[in-house]
Design a protein around this motif. Structure first.
Motif, PDB file in Angstrom:
ATOM      1  N   TYR A  98      19.357 -11.728  -0.590  1.00 37.73           N
ATOM      2  CA  TYR A  98      19.839 -10.505  -1.342  1.00 37.73           C
ATOM      3  C   TYR A  98      20.110  -9.144  -0.530  1.00 37.73           C
ATOM      4  CZ  TYR A  98      19.284 -12.023  -6.084  1.00 37.73           C
ATOM      5  OH  TYR A  98      19.559 -12.550  -7.234  1.00 37.73           O
TER       6      TYR A  98
ATOM      7  N   LEU B  10      18.181  -7.796  -7.740  1.00 36.94           N
ATOM      8  CA  LEU B  10      18.210  -8.720  -8.827  1.00 36.94           C
ATOM      9  C   LEU B  10      18.648  -8.135 -10.270  1.00 36.94           C
ATOM     10  CD1 LEU B  10      17.629 -11.630  -9.397  1.00 36.94           C
ATOM     11  CD2 LEU B  10      15.008 -11.020  -9.907  1.00 36.94           C
ATOM     12  N   LEU B  11      18.063  -6.980 -10.325  1.00 41.91           N
ATOM     13  CA  LEU B  11      18.295  -6.362 -11.486  1.00 41.91           C
ATOM     14  C   LEU B  11      19.935  -5.841 -11.740  1.00 41.91           C
ATOM     15  CD1 LEU B  11      17.168  -4.969 -14.077  1.00 41.91           C
ATOM     16  CD2 LEU B  11      17.050  -2.784 -12.860  1.00 41.91           C
ATOM     17  N   GLU B  12      20.394  -5.578 -10.615  1.00 41.06           N
ATOM     18  CA  GLU B  12      21.918  -5.363 -10.697  1.00 41.06           C
ATOM     19  C   GLU B  12      22.391  -6.755 -11.042  1.00 41.06           C
ATOM     20  OE1 GLU B  12      25.526  -3.690  -7.953  1.00 41.06           O
ATOM     21  OE2 GLU B  12      23.823  -4.611  -7.068  1.00 41.06           O
ATOM     22  N   ASP B  13      22.121  -7.764 -10.307  1.00 41.94           N
ATOM     23  CA  ASP B  13      22.817  -9.050 -10.731  1.00 41.94           C
ATOM     24  C   ASP B  13      22.692  -9.463 -12.283  1.00 41.94           C
ATOM     25  OD1 ASP B  13      23.897  -9.634  -8.323  1.00 41.94           O
ATOM     26  OD2 ASP B  13      22.360 -10.982  -7.970  1.00 41.94           O
ATOM     27  N   ILE B  14      21.534  -9.100 -12.680  1.00 42.53           N
ATOM     28  CA  ILE B  14      21.681  -9.255 -14.185  1.00 42.53           C
ATOM     29  C   ILE B  14      22.470  -8.625 -15.018  1.00 42.53           C
ATOM     30  CG2 ILE B  14      19.833  -9.459 -16.375  1.00 42.53           C
ATOM     31  CD1 ILE B  14      17.528  -9.519 -14.427  1.00 42.53           C
ATOM     32  N   THR B  15      22.715  -7.314 -14.682  1.00 45.02           N
ATOM     33  CA  THR B  15      23.709  -6.462 -15.366  1.00 45.02           C
ATOM     34  C   THR B  15      25.277  -7.194 -15.077  1.00 45.02           C
ATOM     35  OG1 THR B  15      23.923  -4.916 -13.557  1.00 45.02           O
ATOM     36  CG2 THR B  15      22.169  -4.489 -15.321  1.00 45.02           C
ATOM     37  N   ARG B  16      25.353  -7.668 -13.731  1.00 47.50           N
ATOM     38  CA  ARG B  16      26.364  -7.858 -13.238  1.00 47.50           C
ATOM     39  C   ARG B  16      26.760  -9.219 -13.974  1.00 47.50           C
ATOM     40  NH1 ARG B  16      26.425  -9.474  -7.749  1.00 47.50           N
ATOM     41  NH2 ARG B  16      28.800  -9.716  -7.645  1.00 47.50           N
ATOM     42  N   LEU B  17      26.018 -10.040 -14.554  1.00 47.34           N
ATOM     43  CA  LEU B  17      26.011 -11.197 -15.412  1.00 47.34           C
ATOM     44  C   LEU B  17      27.018 -10.939 -16.556  1.00 47.34           C
ATOM     45  CD1 LEU B  17      25.651 -14.386 -15.747  1.00 47.34           C
ATOM     46  CD2 LEU B  17      23.424 -13.803 -16.622  1.00 47.34           C
ATOM     47  N   PHE B  18      26.365  -9.961 -17.301  1.00 47.40           N
ATOM     48  CA  PHE B  18      26.850  -9.532 -18.539  1.00 47.40           C
ATOM     49  C   PHE B  18      28.425  -8.674 -18.352  1.00 47.40           C
ATOM     50  CE2 PHE B  18      22.486 -10.211 -19.421  1.00 47.40           C
ATOM     51  CZ  PHE B  18      22.614 -11.056 -20.536  1.00 47.40           C
TER      52      PHE B  18
END
Length: 393
Positions: free
Chosen positions: A18, A86-94
């Protein structure tokens, strides 16, 4: 143990990957990114090399100390930065996985830099950043003459790790500055060998207490973690260490009791040899130590390993009012802020730092005076404990 090791490896790899993404977002230099992985490779290679060095050798201990500092400097900032990425990846997923945000990567690097310097302070200055911690404990059956009696506890000196005489003396001066009635030491005077104390004998002999200084042995004092040329050599080392306790003015308690008298009243100090769970030797014999001690006597027990408290002391047929322990060092790493307390060692020891109470019996676990392995302390500072005994009104 294996599960915890696997967890550390997984966390290491996850944090590495990461954090690398944040660096790649901000840096176009292939050389810089290549150096990033080179540093990791050197740390891991050095760790493997250290494992194969002679067990307990000076070279192995020195290499482990330097590697531990380097690994913490590399790993901890990345670990604390990972949740943001990790939090940014969650938002990027959507959002259909757009490129990483530059400002998030800049925030991650800024956070990592702050944590890096906190860790650097712990490694360079934390080893002698002594804290005096005070506790007042009340008992209904404390003899009136001992109301207000003060104890200074130190533990886990690990003199073989010391190099800075001025830093050590700073801690010893703080011990004397408490002007307590007694000084109690709860084990691990050395890392392995009695000779580690040779240069420090005059300094520790300077500790003063009007009613005396008393001590017990810790797991490292027996020389169990180095290779000896013969069983006789190992025993001679232990015999010499017992002499050192005398030379620095401490009465070493070896599964025995001693009575302290004041104003016509008395309390009993008990001291046991090391007893620990989780593969540690169980030399201590509390029944032997308390043999002949009156049932109604007020008792303070010195026992190096806090697992002895739940393992033996709470179930002992005599009421032990207060047990003093050390051993855990608070892992020399953790967070203590505004009453919040956390260290990875809590997943190994239920009682790992501070005051605990159960069934009207108290345990205090000192975080340690010295250091071992890591040549420093991060967040869990070296401790001098002052306990005041009070009689309930």
């Amino acid at each position: 143990m294996a599960k915890r090791l696997y967890l550390v490896i997984v966390l290491w790899l996850m944090a590495d990957l990461y954090f690398y993404q944040a660096l790649r977002t901000l840096s176009g230099s292939g050389t810089f990114l290549w150096v990033y992985w080179l540093v990791d490779g050197l740390l891991m290679g050095g760790l493997v090399a250290a494992i194969f060095l002679p067990r307990g050798s000076r070279l192995q201990q020195t290499l482990f100390s330097w590697l531990m500092g380097g690994i913490l400097l590399a790993f901890i900032p990345r670990l604390f930065s990972t949740p943001l990425l990790l939090l940014e990846d969650i938002t990027r997923l959507f959002r259909g996985f757009p490129p990483r945000s530059v400002w998030i990567s800049e925030l991650v690097l800024a956070l990592a830099a702050v944590i890096f310097f906190i860790v650097l302070f712990g490694i360079t200055r934390g080893r002698h950043f002594y804290k005096v911690r005070r506790e007042t404990i009340s008992f209904p059956d404390l003899p009136e003459a001992f109301n207000g009696f003060t104890i200074t506890q130190i533990t886990d000196v690990h003199s073989g790790s010391f190099t800075n005489a001025a830093g050590v003396q700073k801690g010893l001066d703080l011990v004397n500055a408490q002007h307590s009635d007694v000084i109690l030491f709860t084990g691990d005077l050395v890392n392995n060998r009695a000779t580690e104390m040779d240069r420090w004998i005059p300094a520790f002999a300077g500790l003063k207490a009007p009613l005396g200084k008393f001590s017990v042995l810790g797991n490292h004092d027996y020389g169990d973690y180095v290779q000896w040329e013969s069983p006789e050599a190992k025993q001679a080392n232990l015999d010499r260490l017992k002499e050192v306790h005398t030379e620095i003015g401490f009465r070493l308690l070896l599964d025995e009791a001693i009575t302290l008298k004041k104003g016509g009243a008395s309390i009993v100090l008990l001291g046991v040899e090391n007893w620990g769970k989780g593969g540690f030797h169980q030399y201590g014999d509390l029944k032997k130590a308390s043999s002949g001690v009156p049932e109604n006597a007020f008792k303070i027990l010195l026992s190096h390993d806090p697992s002895h408290w739940e393992g033996v002391t709470l179930g002992h047929d005599q009421h032990i009012h207060l047990t003093l322990s050390g051993h855990t060092h608070g892992m020399q790493f953790g967070i203590e802020l505004f009453g919040f307390k956390w260290s990875p060692i809590k997943y190994v020891y239920k009682q790992w730092a501070g005051l605990y109470r159960q069934a009207g019996r108290f345990l205090y676990v000192n975080r340690g005076f010295g250091f071992l392995g890591l040549k420093g302390r991060i967040g869990i500072w070296p401790e001098i404990t002052v306990i005041t005994l009070k009689r309930d009104a």
